[in-house]
Scaffold this motif. Structure first.
Motif, PDB file in Angstrom:
ATOM      1  N   ASP A 121       1.061  -1.492   0.188  1.00 59.76           N
ATOM      2  CA  ASP A 121      -0.148   0.259   0.076  1.00 59.76           C
ATOM      3  C   ASP A 121       0.675   1.290  -0.369  1.00 59.76           C
ATOM      4  N   PRO A 122       0.749   1.788  -1.000  1.00 55.31           N
ATOM      5  CA  PRO A 122       1.551   3.620  -0.845  1.00 55.31           C
ATOM      6  C   PRO A 122       1.172   3.683   0.322  1.00 55.31           C
ATOM      7  N   GLU A 123       0.477   4.187   1.152  1.00 52.23           N
ATOM      8  CA  GLU A 123       0.072   4.593   2.764  1.00 52.23           C
ATOM      9  C   GLU A 123       1.454   4.452   3.473  1.00 52.23           C
ATOM     10  N   ARG A 124       1.293   3.087   3.704  1.00 49.01           N
ATOM     11  CA  ARG A 124       2.158   1.767   4.124  1.00 49.01           C
ATOM     12  C   ARG A 124       3.772   2.070   3.631  1.00 49.01           C
ATOM     13  N   LEU A 125       3.767   2.187   2.823  1.00 51.12           N
ATOM     14  CA  LEU A 125       5.048   2.635   1.727  1.00 51.12           C
ATOM     15  C   LEU A 125       5.535   3.788   2.531  1.00 51.12           C
ATOM     16  N   SER A 126       4.815   4.955   2.107  1.00 48.65           N
ATOM     17  CA  SER A 126       4.933   6.478   2.460  1.00 48.65           C
ATOM     18  C   SER A 126       5.797   6.116   4.367  1.00 48.65           C
ATOM     19  N   GLU A 127       4.863   5.813   5.102  1.00 48.22           N
ATOM     20  CA  GLU A 127       5.764   5.598   6.603  1.00 48.22           C
ATOM     21  C   GLU A 127       6.652   4.970   7.128  1.00 48.22           C
ATOM     22  N   LEU A 132      12.552   5.757   7.911  1.00 48.44           N
ATOM     23  CA  LEU A 132      14.088   5.584   6.967  1.00 48.44           C
ATOM     24  C   LEU A 132      14.912   7.465   6.940  1.00 48.44           C
ATOM     25  N   LEU A 133      14.163   7.843   6.272  1.00 52.67           N
ATOM     26  CA  LEU A 133      15.122   8.922   6.589  1.00 52.67           C
ATOM     27  C   LEU A 133      14.976   9.697   8.208  1.00 52.67           C
ATOM     28  N   ALA A 134      13.997   9.824   8.820  1.00 56.95           N
ATOM     29  CA  ALA A 134      14.422   9.879  10.058  1.00 56.95           C
ATOM     30  C   ALA A 134      15.173   8.982  10.892  1.00 56.95           C
ATOM     31  N   ALA A 135      16.234   7.574  10.598  1.00 55.93           N
ATOM     32  CA  ALA A 135      17.004   7.281  11.395  1.00 55.93           C
ATOM     33  C   ALA A 135      18.635   7.834  10.568  1.00 55.93           C
ATOM     34  N   GLU A 136      19.391   7.520  11.800  1.00 54.26           N
ATOM     35  CA  GLU A 136      20.766   8.511  11.437  1.00 54.26           C
ATOM     36  C   GLU A 136      21.356   7.073  10.659  1.00 54.26           C
ATOM     37  N   SER A 137      20.997   5.688  10.852  1.00 54.79           N
ATOM     38  CA  SER A 137      21.935   4.917  10.364  1.00 54.79           C
ATOM     39  C   SER A 137      20.756   3.761  10.149  1.00 54.79           C
ATOM     40  N   LEU A 209      14.052  -1.096   5.120  1.00 50.99           N
ATOM     41  CA  LEU A 209      12.913  -0.078   5.154  1.00 50.99           C
ATOM     42  C   LEU A 209      12.374  -1.739   6.148  1.00 50.99           C
ATOM     43  N   GLY A 210      12.839  -3.089   5.659  1.00 55.15           N
ATOM     44  CA  GLY A 210      11.754  -4.146   7.010  1.00 55.15           C
ATOM     45  C   GLY A 210      12.585  -3.633   7.817  1.00 55.15           C
ATOM     46  N   VAL A 211      13.702  -3.256   8.054  1.00 59.17           N
ATOM     47  CA  VAL A 211      15.071  -3.323   9.872  1.00 59.17           C
ATOM     48  C   VAL A 211      13.774  -2.249  10.731  1.00 59.17           C
TER      49      VAL A 211
END
Length: 251
Positions: A121-127, A132-137, A209-211
């Motif tokens: 689902d695109p919404e699930r992917l967006s979340e 991912l972008l919020a993570a530093e590593s 994204l899985g992590v």
């Protein structure tokens, strides 16, 4: 000697062709097209063909690059047409320009990717992308010929977002085929990824994204490299052949 730079696409089922087979096919096409190739010196001369950052097996691409050297000057557009005719469907020669100095490798530092995820689902992917972008590593495990190793995906991801119907994006017919013809929601991930060492591939980003969000696509994703080039100030890519075209136009 004349050096030419070639942009070609790897489409459809040809995305499953290995780089070694693509290289062999390309060299056969050069011979069939009658290209006056330059050869290396030594006991076993080989055509002067230089590959730049080939896409992994299983990945489609609209922006693969190779350099060839010839001993007699040829018209780039005539060469493009002849070479394209000599290539199998799915390996399509899109552009040939004369090299006007500089290193093509130095003009490429990142790739733009479009990854279709049938069943997501695109919404699930967006979340998941936001996480991912919020993570530093974000470290993921990759199996290599030397065994398993951990790589940090996050530093390579320059930009990432989710495309959808509102932006005019739609899944390709290949994605529908890979999903077994089922009518599934399809998230479309678009991203720009730096070409670091080790290289971070689209499947590594999906593993990330899985992590961060436990996102696991139910069917195989289809990744397509849309462009390569140097990064500009906005995170976009500069066409690596632009300088060569400009030199010809000025001349």
């Amino acid at each position: 000697m004349q050096k030419l730079r070639v942009r070609y696409a790897k489409r459809g089922r040809l995305r499953f062709t290995s780089h070694r087979d693509v290289a062999r096919t390309f060299e056969r096409a050069l011979r069939r097209a009658g290209v006056p190739m330059a050869y290396s010196q030594g006991f076993s001369p080989h055509p002067k063909v230089s590959w730049v950052g080939a896409a992994p097996t299983g990945v489609a691409s609209e922006a693969e690059y190779v350099e060839v050297s010839v001993v007699d000057a040829v018209d780039p557009e005539a060469l493009r047409a002849e070479l394209d005719r000599a290539m199998p469907p799915g390996l399509d020669v899109l552009e040939v320009v004369q090299a006007e100095g500089g290193s093509l490798t130095e003009r490429i530092e990142a790739s733009a990717w479009r990854v279709e995820l049938p069943g997501v689902d695109p919404e699930r992917l967006s979340e998941a992308v936001s996480a991912l972008l919020a993570a530093e590593s974000v470290e993921v495990e990759r199996l290599t010929k030397n065994g398993k190793r951990m790589i940090d995906v996050r530093p390579a991801v320059v930009t990432a977002s989710v495309a959808g119907p509102a932006s005019g994006e739609a899944p390709s017919s290949d994605a529908e085929h890979d999903a077994g013809g089922l009518s599934l929601p399809c998230g479309i991930l678009v991203m720009v990824v730096r070409q670091l060492t080790p290289t971070v591939r689209p499947d590594d980003v999906l593993s990330a994204l899985g992590v961060v969000a436990d996102l696991v696509p139910p069917v195989p994703a289809k990744a397509t490299r849309m462009a390569q080039g140097r990064l500009d100030d906005e995170g976009g890519l500069v066409d690596p052949l632009a300088l060569d075209r400009a030199s010809v136009e000025e001349g």
